[in-house]
Design an enzyme around this catalytic site. Structure first.
Site, PDB file in Angstrom:
ATOM      1  N   ASN A 135       0.879  -1.187  -0.028  1.00  0.00           N
ATOM      2  CA  ASN A 135      -0.093  -0.046   0.028  1.00  0.00           C
ATOM      3  C   ASN A 135       0.722   1.254  -0.066  1.00  0.00           C
ATOM      4  O   ASN A 135       0.293   2.313   0.064  1.00  0.00           O
ATOM      5  CB  ASN A 135      -1.055   0.157   1.255  1.00  0.00           C
ATOM      6  CG  ASN A 135      -0.317  -0.010   2.556  1.00  0.00           C
ATOM      7  OD1 ASN A 135       0.950   0.147   2.572  1.00  0.00           O
ATOM      8  ND2 ASN A 135      -1.075  -0.127   3.792  1.00  0.00           N
ATOM      9  N   HIS A 137       3.367   1.695   2.029  1.00  0.00           N
ATOM     10  CA  HIS A 137       4.043   2.219   3.247  1.00  0.00           C
ATOM     11  C   HIS A 137       5.655   2.071   3.450  1.00  0.00           C
ATOM     12  O   HIS A 137       6.276   1.144   2.861  1.00  0.00           O
ATOM     13  CB  HIS A 137       3.489   1.531   4.456  1.00  0.00           C
ATOM     14  CG  HIS A 137       3.744   0.047   4.568  1.00  0.00           C
ATOM     15  ND1 HIS A 137       2.707  -0.747   5.077  1.00  0.00           N
ATOM     16  CD2 HIS A 137       4.614  -0.782   4.895  1.00  0.00           C
ATOM     17  CE1 HIS A 137       3.099  -2.149   5.066  1.00  0.00           C
ATOM     18  NE2 HIS A 137       4.676  -2.002   5.057  1.00  0.00           N
ATOM     19  N   GLU A 142       1.707   4.125   7.434  1.00  0.00           N
ATOM     20  CA  GLU A 142       0.369   3.554   6.583  1.00  0.00           C
ATOM     21  C   GLU A 142      -0.033   4.861   5.789  1.00  0.00           C
ATOM     22  O   GLU A 142      -0.016   6.218   6.389  1.00  0.00           O
ATOM     23  CB  GLU A 142      -0.710   3.059   7.523  1.00  0.00           C
ATOM     24  CG  GLU A 142      -0.253   1.742   8.307  1.00  0.00           C
ATOM     25  CD  GLU A 142      -0.050   0.659   7.423  1.00  0.00           C
ATOM     26  OE1 GLU A 142       0.252   0.354   6.179  1.00  0.00           O
ATOM     27  OE2 GLU A 142       0.012  -0.648   8.029  1.00  0.00           O
TER      28      GLU A 142
END
Length: 255
Positions: A135, A137, A142
Site C-alpha cells: 500500500n 508504506h 500507513e
C-alpha cells in the site's frame, strides 16, 4: 533517483550489501538505519558474507531500526529484535549496545517515541535501508490524510496485517499496532536505499517513484529526497519500463 534493475536476486542482494559495506569501510563509525521483513534477509546474508570475506569490522557502527510490533517481547521469534539478532547482529562484530530498536513493550509508548526521536536527532543516519509495502508504506507509516514526522504508535492496516500473517501461525496472532520511525525521520537520512522485489509490487513501485507526492502513498515522499538509490528486480520494475520513469535521473539495468 538512481534506479537500478537486476535480473537476479543474488546480484541485487550483493549490490545492496556492497553499498552498506563500502560505507562502513570508508566510515567506520557509520550510522545505519535498518529494516526488517522478507526483503532484507538476502541483503543481510550477503553483507555477512562480504564482511567475513573482507574482514570488515562493525565495532564502531551504530544502528537504528525502523519499527517494532507492540506487544512482542524481544525473545519472541516474530519480534524484529529477534529478527535482527538472527539475521545480522549475531553474525557481525557490532556491539549490541550500539544497536537500537523501538521498544514495543515500553510501559509508556508515547514517552518512548519521544526518547527514540531524541536518539535519532543525535545520531544522524548515514544510510537508511527501506522496503516497500503493497500500500506504499515505508516503515509502518500507513497511507493517511496526514503523516507523523516523528516516531509514533500506528494502528496497522488490515492489508498490512494480512501481508505479514505468513510469518505467524494465523492472522489473529499478528499484532494490531507497531512503533515506527516517522517519515520525517526517514527523510533526514543522508542517503536512502530502497529495495523492492516481485510482480505484486510493480504497481506500487510505479506509483511511489513516478506518481504524485502524496501521503496516500507514503513512499512517494522519497521523491523529495536528494539521494535515493532504488534497487529493483525485473518484476518489480516491469511497469516502470512501460509506464515511464519521469522524475528519475537514472534508469539503469544491471545484469
Amino acid at each position: 533517483m538512481d534506479i537500478r534493475v537486476f535480473e537476479d536476486n543474488l546480484e541485487l542482494d550483493t549490490a545492496a550489501a556492497r553499498l552498506i559495506a563500502d560505507l562502513v569501510t570508508t566510515k567506520p563509525n557509520a550510522v545505519l538505519g535498518l529494516a526488517t521483513g522478507s526483503t532484507p534477509i538476502g541483503i543481510y546474508r550477503s553483507l555477512v558474507e562480504l564482511s567475513n570475506k573482507e574482514s570488515i569490522s562493525y565495532k564502531g557502527v551504530s544502528s537504528y531500526n525502523l519499527d517494532e510490533y507492540v506487544g512482542l517481547t524481544p525473545d519472541n521469534d516474530q519480534s524484529y529484535a529477534y529478527y535482527m539478532n538472527e539475521h545480522l547482529f549475531s553474525k557481525i562484530d557490532i556491539p549490541l549496545n550500539q544497536t537500537h530498536l523501538p521498544d514495543g513493550m515500553a510501559s509508556h509508548l508515547d514517552a518512548f517515541c519521544n526518547k527514540y526521536d531524541r536518539m535519532l536527532e543525535g545520531a544522524h543516519v548515514d544510510l537508511q535501508l527501506l522496503g516497500l509495502g503493497h500500500n506504499g508504506h515505508i516503515g509502518f507509516n500507513e497511507p493517511a490524510s496526514e503523516l507523523s514526522a516523528g516516531t509514533h504508535v500506528v494502528t496497522l492496516d488490515e492489508a498490512t496485517r494480512e501481508a505479514n500473517a505468513r510469518f505467524f501461525a494465523s492472522i489473529d496472532e499478528v499484532p494490531t499496532q507497531a512503533v515506527t520511525m516517522g517519515v520525517g525521520s526517514i527523510l533526514k537520512a543522508e542517503r536512502i536505499l530502497l529495495v523492492v522485489r516481485g510482480t505484486d509490487k510493480a504497481s506500487i513501485v510505479r506509483r511511489a517513484l513516478t506518481g504524485p507526492v502524496t501521503t496516500d502513498c507514503p513512499a512517494s515522499l522519497l521523491q523529495l529526497h536528494a539521494r535515493v538509490t532504488v534497487l529493483l528486480d525485473r518484476e518489480a520494475a516491469s511497469l516502470l519500463a512501460t509506464g515511464g520513469n519521469e522524475g528519475c535521473n537514472t534508469f539503469a539495468s544491471a545484469m
